[in-house]
Design a protein around this motif. Structure first.
Motif, mmCIF file in Angstrom:
data_model
loop_
_atom_site.group_PDB
_atom_site.id
_atom_site.type_symbol
_atom_site.label_atom_id
_atom_site.label_comp_id
_atom_site.label_asym_id
_atom_site.label_seq_id
_atom_site.Cartn_x
_atom_site.Cartn_y
_atom_site.Cartn_z
ATOM 1 N N ALA A 144 0.911 -1.079 -0.035
ATOM 2 C CA ALA A 144 0.182 -0.147 0.055
ATOM 3 C C ALA A 144 0.887 1.178 0.111
ATOM 4 O O ALA A 144 2.025 1.266 0.809
ATOM 5 N N ASP A 145 0.556 2.067 -0.913
ATOM 6 C CA ASP A 145 1.256 3.398 -0.933
ATOM 7 C C ASP A 145 0.395 4.676 -1.138
ATOM 8 O O ASP A 145 -0.732 4.626 -1.454
ATOM 9 N N VAL A 146 0.917 5.852 -1.110
ATOM 10 C CA VAL A 146 0.395 7.062 -1.279
ATOM 11 C C VAL A 146 0.683 7.401 -2.675
ATOM 12 O O VAL A 146 1.769 7.433 -3.158
ATOM 13 N N TYR A 147 -0.519 7.821 -3.629
ATOM 14 C CA TYR A 147 -0.380 8.060 -4.952
ATOM 15 C C TYR A 147 0.418 9.428 -4.952
ATOM 16 O O TYR A 147 0.067 10.439 -4.415
ATOM 17 N N ARG A 148 1.168 9.493 -5.828
ATOM 18 C CA ARG A 148 2.144 10.631 -6.445
ATOM 19 C C ARG A 148 1.978 10.823 -8.074
ATOM 20 O O ARG A 148 2.369 9.819 -8.609
ATOM 21 N N ARG A 149 1.366 11.874 -8.363
ATOM 22 C CA ARG A 149 1.211 12.180 -9.971
ATOM 23 C C ARG A 149 2.467 11.660 -10.675
ATOM 24 O O ARG A 149 3.630 12.124 -10.354
ATOM 25 N N GLY A 150 2.300 10.907 -11.757
ATOM 26 C CA GLY A 150 3.674 10.588 -12.402
ATOM 27 C C GLY A 150 4.431 9.200 -11.871
ATOM 28 O O GLY A 150 5.299 8.705 -12.750
ATOM 29 N N ALA A 151 4.056 8.797 -10.687
ATOM 30 C CA ALA A 151 4.940 7.568 -10.094
ATOM 31 C C ALA A 151 4.282 6.392 -10.971
ATOM 32 O O ALA A 151 3.448 6.517 -11.679
ATOM 33 N N VAL A 152 5.333 5.386 -10.996
ATOM 34 C CA VAL A 152 5.338 4.045 -11.658
ATOM 35 C C VAL A 152 5.420 3.144 -10.624
ATOM 36 O O VAL A 152 6.187 3.058 -9.748
ATOM 37 N N MET A 153 4.486 1.778 -10.689
ATOM 38 C CA MET A 153 4.590 0.725 -9.839
ATOM 39 C C MET A 153 5.220 -0.553 -10.571
ATOM 40 O O MET A 153 4.885 -0.580 -11.808
ATOM 41 N N LEU A 154 5.997 -1.092 -10.031
ATOM 42 C CA LEU A 154 6.764 -2.260 -10.630
ATOM 43 C C LEU A 154 6.036 -3.502 -9.955
ATOM 44 O O LEU A 154 6.042 -3.698 -8.646
ATOM 45 N N PHE A 155 5.608 -4.347 -10.796
ATOM 46 C CA PHE A 155 4.964 -5.634 -10.289
ATOM 47 C C PHE A 155 5.637 -6.772 -10.806
ATOM 48 O O PHE A 155 6.277 -6.872 -11.715
ATOM 49 N N ILE A 156 6.213 -7.838 -9.823
ATOM 50 C CA ILE A 156 6.833 -8.608 -10.071
ATOM 51 C C ILE A 156 6.166 -10.017 -9.647
ATOM 52 O O ILE A 156 5.777 -10.047 -8.516
ATOM 53 N N SER A 157 6.196 -10.980 -10.347
ATOM 54 C CA SER A 157 5.440 -12.359 -10.318
ATOM 55 C C SER A 157 6.270 -13.301 -9.670
ATOM 56 O O SER A 157 7.439 -13.085 -9.559
ATOM 57 N N LEU A 158 5.744 -14.452 -9.090
ATOM 58 C CA LEU A 158 6.408 -15.353 -8.499
ATOM 59 C C LEU A 158 7.313 -15.947 -9.694
ATOM 60 O O LEU A 158 8.305 -16.802 -9.272
ATOM 61 N N GLU A 159 7.098 -15.841 -10.968
ATOM 62 C CA GLU A 159 7.736 -16.566 -11.997
ATOM 63 C C GLU A 159 8.928 -15.523 -12.194
ATOM 64 O O GLU A 159 9.660 -15.741 -13.235
ATOM 65 N N ARG A 160 9.089 -14.507 -11.624
ATOM 66 C CA ARG A 160 10.235 -13.484 -11.907
ATOM 67 C C ARG A 160 9.781 -12.568 -13.076
ATOM 68 O O ARG A 160 10.855 -12.037 -13.696
ATOM 69 N N HIS A 161 8.756 -12.535 -13.505
ATOM 70 C CA HIS A 161 8.265 -11.542 -14.719
ATOM 71 C C HIS A 161 7.838 -10.123 -14.013
ATOM 72 O O HIS A 161 7.348 -10.167 -12.906
#
Length: 79
Positions: free
Chosen positions: A40-57
């Motif tokens: 959970a995080d606070v939204y910042r305009r222009g920010a990017v989130m990195l999602f990483i799967s269990l398969e390392r994608h």
């Protein structure tokens, strides 16, 4: 908020009702039985989130692309 199974939700802080010390808290999103919140995080305009799967994608997604919803909803899945 992001869950272990990839469910995400973005909502305005103003939509969360205030609570007192004697309460159990506020539900941020509805979870499926086998799921849990991992971030959970606070939204910042222009920010990017990195999602990483269990398969390392990995996948980078701009937070601006997530639709705002009200708290306590089911959210959407990041695919």
């Amino acid at each position: 908020m992001v869950t272990r199974n990839g469910q995400t939700i973005r909502f305005a802080e103003a939509g969360v009702r205030p609570t007192g010390r004697a309460t159990a808290g506020v539900r941020g999103m509805k979870l499926r039985q086998d799921d849990s919140v991992v971030s959970a995080d606070v939204y910042r305009r222009g920010a990017v989130m990195l999602f990483i799967s269990l398969e390392r994608h990995g996948k980078r997604t701009k937070l601006d692309l997530f639709h705002k919803a009200g708290p306590r909803r089911a959210g959407s899945f990041e695919g």
